[in-house]
Design a protein around this motif. Structure first.
Motif, PDB file in Angstrom:
ATOM      1  N   GLY A  31     -31.076 105.307 -11.483  1.00 13.42           N
ATOM      2  CA  GLY A  31     -31.300 103.920 -12.461  1.00 13.42           C
ATOM      3  C   GLY A  31     -32.801 104.002 -12.650  1.00 13.42           C
ATOM      4  N   VAL A  32     -33.133 103.327 -13.662  1.00 12.09           N
ATOM      5  CA  VAL A  32     -34.591 103.336 -13.957  1.00 12.09           C
ATOM      6  C   VAL A  32     -35.090 101.653 -13.926  1.00 12.09           C
ATOM      7  CG1 VAL A  32     -36.543 103.829 -15.577  1.00 12.09           C
ATOM      8  CG2 VAL A  32     -34.671 105.188 -15.766  1.00 12.09           C
ATOM      9  N   SER A  33     -36.050 101.557 -13.254  1.00 16.19           N
ATOM     10  CA  SER A  33     -36.536 100.153 -12.905  1.00 16.19           C
ATOM     11  C   SER A  33     -38.006 100.281 -13.245  1.00 16.19           C
ATOM     12  CB  SER A  33     -36.373  99.960 -11.601  1.00 16.19           C
ATOM     13  OG  SER A  33     -35.090  99.847 -11.270  1.00 16.19           O
ATOM     14  N   GLY A  82     -42.475  92.833  -8.057  1.00 16.64           N
ATOM     15  CA  GLY A  82     -41.265  92.737  -8.562  1.00 16.64           C
ATOM     16  C   GLY A  82     -40.595  93.862  -8.907  1.00 16.64           C
ATOM     17  N   ILE A  83     -39.354  93.861  -9.121  1.00 13.21           N
ATOM     18  CA  ILE A  83     -38.390  95.143  -9.613  1.00 13.21           C
ATOM     19  C   ILE A  83     -37.641  94.657 -10.779  1.00 13.21           C
ATOM     20  CG2 ILE A  83     -36.932  96.910  -9.279  1.00 13.21           C
ATOM     21  CD1 ILE A  83     -38.072  96.780  -6.187  1.00 13.21           C
ATOM     22  N   SER A  84     -37.673  95.125 -11.961  1.00 16.25           N
ATOM     23  CA  SER A  84     -36.783  95.020 -13.070  1.00 16.25           C
ATOM     24  C   SER A  84     -35.924  96.280 -13.332  1.00 16.25           C
ATOM     25  CB  SER A  84     -37.586  94.634 -14.241  1.00 16.25           C
ATOM     26  OG  SER A  84     -38.451  93.486 -13.925  1.00 16.25           O
ATOM     27  N   VAL A  85     -34.618  95.778 -13.391  1.00 19.36           N
ATOM     28  CA  VAL A  85     -33.793  97.188 -13.506  1.00 19.36           C
ATOM     29  C   VAL A  85     -33.518  97.047 -14.945  1.00 19.36           C
ATOM     30  CG1 VAL A  85     -31.439  98.094 -12.850  1.00 19.36           C
ATOM     31  CG2 VAL A  85     -32.713  96.664 -11.243  1.00 19.36           C
ATOM     32  N   LEU A  86     -33.612  98.384 -15.493  1.00 17.07           N
ATOM     33  CA  LEU A  86     -33.886  98.278 -16.938  1.00 17.07           C
ATOM     34  C   LEU A  86     -32.573  98.880 -17.509  1.00 17.07           C
ATOM     35  CD1 LEU A  86     -37.179 100.178 -17.597  1.00 17.07           C
ATOM     36  CD2 LEU A  86     -36.802  97.853 -17.461  1.00 17.07           C
ATOM     37  N   GLN A  87     -32.554  98.207 -18.790  1.00 17.77           N
ATOM     38  CA  GLN A  87     -31.217  98.640 -19.826  1.00 17.77           C
ATOM     39  C   GLN A  87     -31.494  99.609 -20.695  1.00 17.77           C
ATOM     40  OE1 GLN A  87     -28.590  95.540 -20.498  1.00 17.77           O
ATOM     41  NE2 GLN A  87     -30.215  94.040 -19.809  1.00 17.77           N
TER      42      GLN A  87
END
Length: 175
Positions: A31-33, A82-87
């Motif tokens: 996954g990309v974050s 912070g970590i944001s899990v991308l769509q």
């Protein structure tokens, strides 16, 4: 275990070629974050694909950051991250935030984001999940550091949108 089942000693080998290692690791879809923090009063961000759960008690995760990343500098100075899990629709910003040599100032100016409730760290709008962390430990590891964060805030939103993934050196999507 019997003596017959003991494997022979490992013979010394040549060092593994880093380009071949990178190519082999590219066969592992991830996954990309985006990791965000602050450095010298500015929001800083970096696209990553090395994120993992570590513990449920306490709730810990880890992310691997290049030793020269400004995000890491902020974390080492004590800033939350912070970590944001991308769509899949985040592909463009993932590419921008993965480019080396971006200016320090205004990295997130063109990127819709909000502030986390627990820490105030910048989080990417529309992320499928976000985590707000305070640093639990930082472990130097070659040209990277393994940052272990204690999760102090999170959000996971329902979505039918495909995830952004990294595979064989390219960004793609997974439904």
């Amino acid at each position: 275990m019997s003596e017959e089942s003991v494997p022979p000693p490992v013979e010394p080998t040549q060092p593994v070629d880093s380009a071949r290692f990178r190519q082999a690791m590219g066969r592992f879809a991830s996954g990309v974050s985006v990791v965000t923090s602050s450095h010298r009063g500015h929001d800083v961000a970096l696209t990553v694909d090395a994120l993992a759960s570590v513990s449920l008690d306490p709730v810990l995760l880890l992310v691997c950051l290049h030793a020269e990343a400004r995000v890491l500098e902020g974390i080492e100075e004590g800033a939350p991250f912070g970590i944001s899990v991308l769509q899949a629709h985040h592909r463009g910003l993932a590419t921008w935030l993965g480019e080396p040599g971006r200016p320090l100032h205004e990295q997130l100016t063109r990127i819709p984001h909000n502030r986390g409730r627990a820490t105030g760290v910048a989080l990417i709008d529309g992320a499928s999940a976000t985590f707000e962390c305070r640093t639990f430990a930082v472990h130097p590891a070659g040209d990277h550091s393994i940052v272990v964060g204690e999760v102090v805030g999170l959000q996971a939103r329902p979505t039918d949108e495909p995830a952004l993934v990294h595979y064989r050196g390219a960004l793609g999507e997974l439904r």
